[in-house]
Design an enzyme around this catalytic site. Structure first.
Site, short mmCIF file in Angstrom:
data_model
loop_
_atom_site.label_atom_id
_atom_site.label_comp_id
_atom_site.label_asym_id
_atom_site.label_seq_id
_atom_site.Cartn_x
_atom_site.Cartn_y
_atom_site.Cartn_z
N ASP A 92 5.28 11.25 1.05
CA ASP A 92 6.40 10.65 1.79
C ASP A 92 6.81 9.33 1.11
OD1 ASP A 92 8.16 9.80 3.72
OD2 ASP A 92 6.69 9.72 5.35
N LYS A 94 9.81 8.31 0.05
CA LYS A 94 11.14 7.76 0.44
C LYS A 94 11.76 6.97 -0.72
CE LYS A 94 10.44 7.52 5.44
NZ LYS A 94 9.00 7.91 5.55
O1 6AU Z 1 3.42 10.44 14.14
P1 6AU Z 1 3.42 9.05 13.58
O2 6AU Z 1 4.41 8.16 14.29
O3 6AU Z 1 2.06 8.45 13.52
O4 6AU Z 1 3.86 9.15 12.05
C1 6AU Z 1 5.14 9.57 11.65
C2 6AU Z 1 5.20 9.71 10.15
C3 6AU Z 1 4.99 8.40 9.39
C4 6AU Z 1 6.40 7.99 8.98
O5 6AU Z 1 6.39 7.32 7.72
C5 6AU Z 1 7.13 9.33 8.87
O6 6AU Z 1 6.47 10.22 9.76
N1 6AU Z 1 8.58 9.31 9.23
C6 6AU Z 1 9.57 9.81 8.36
C7 6AU Z 1 9.31 10.68 7.21
C8 6AU Z 1 8.35 11.73 7.28
O7 6AU Z 1 10.01 10.63 6.23
C9 6AU Z 1 10.91 9.61 8.64
C10 6AU Z 1 11.29 9.07 9.89
O8 6AU Z 1 12.46 8.97 10.22
N2 6AU Z 1 10.31 8.71 10.77
C11 6AU Z 1 8.97 8.81 10.48
O9 6AU Z 1 8.14 8.48 11.33
O10 6AU Z 1 4.20 8.69 8.25
#
Ligand code: 6AU
Length: 263
Positions: A92, A94
């Site tokens: 991830d 980004k």
């Molecule tokens: O379930 P969480 O909240 O512990 O983790 C969510 C994961 C984290 C964020 O960096 C990622 O998802 N993420 C992303 C991604 C995957 O690109 C985009 C986004 O809009 N929101 C988000 O949480 O590793």
């Protein structure tokens, strides 16, 4: 039938990209649409949880740059777990820079992401050059890219015309862009298929203290026609058994998918 009514297996033929085809094949075989977002800071914690949860996921999502003790041995251990448990790897990262810069960031430095990550993601913000740069490195290696068309966090600017522009950008690079990070299916044309992965998924809380917003697997997969649930803290920070939590999310995600197929 629309792609949201097709099985993951039936959608393989919609893609030429190797990573996309492999992912859909794996999901069908392993019966899981769960991706684990394993945001921990040490190799030991990471490898321990990945070994426990590996059997239940299709995709292991990494943030390689948050490991305090990253080394080449980590990559070797990661690959061993990948073979043992049959999952793919999504770094991830980004990416958000010009094409020439992201090309270096993707292939070089200490992480050499393109060497081990089947899938990575990028912000469409800089324009098409970011995709072209990543594609030069990733396509010959059989990698796939997701564009961040929406974000799960409160106040996200990735909405409306920006989201639509992300879809247009993906259409211009169908060989390499396999789908989106988004909260819902963005394209409902049966001649066109993209894999949608949704972060911000949790069964027990609606937000964290830093802007993250959570929805349920059912809401994401059944009501919003997304394809993959990305779950992090809901699994490894619940205070309960990680295997039980992983199973809970795996079942919730898969049952929502089965219900979608029957509706
Ligand atoms: O379930 P969480 O909240 O512990 O983790 C969510 C994961 C984290 C964020 O960096 C990622 O998802 N993420 C992303 C991604 C995957 O690109 C985009 C986004 O809009 N929101 C988000 O949480 O590793």
């Amino acid at each position: 039938a629309f792609n949201s009514k097709k099985t993951y297996g039936e959608r393989i033929e919609n893609f030429t990209n190797i990573a996309a085809r492999e992912l859909l094949t794996l999901m069908e075989r392993k019966k899981t649409n769960l991706s684990l977002a394993l945001d921990v800071n040490t190799k030991r914690e990471f490898l321990e949880i990945a070994d426990k949860v590996g059997p239940y996921i299709c995709l292991l999502k990494t943030h390689i740059d948050i490991l305090v003790d990253f080394d080449q041995d980590f990559i070797e251990q990661l690959k061993k777990l990948q073979n043992k448990h049959d999952f793919m790897i999504f770094e991830d990262r980004k990416f958000a820079d010009i094409g020439n810069t992201v090309k270096h960031q993707y292939s070089k430095g200490i992480y050499k992401i393109a060497e081990w990550a089947n899938i990575t993601n990028a912000h469409p913000l800089p324009g098409d050059g970011i995709v072209s740069g990543l594609k030069e490195v990733g396509l010959p290696l059989g990698r796939g890219l997701l564009l961040l068309a929406e974000m799960s966090s409160k106040g996200s600017l990735a909405t409306g015309a920006y989201t639509e522009a992300a879809v247009e950008m993906a259409r211009r690079h169908r060989d390499f862009v396999i789908g989106f990070i988004a909260g819902r299916k963005l394209v409902s044309n049966e001649n066109e298929d993209f894999i949608v992965m949704s972060p911000g998924v949790g069964l027990d809380s609606s937000k964290d203290g830093l802007g993250q917003q959570y929805r349920t697997p059912r809401n994401v997969i059944l009501e919003s026609n997304s394809d993959i649930i990305i779950v992090g803290r809901g699994i490894y920070e619940s205070g309960k058994d990680v295997i039980e939590e992983a199973l809970r999310y795996k079942n919730a995600g898969w049952n929502a998918y089965l219900e979608r197929l029957m509706n």
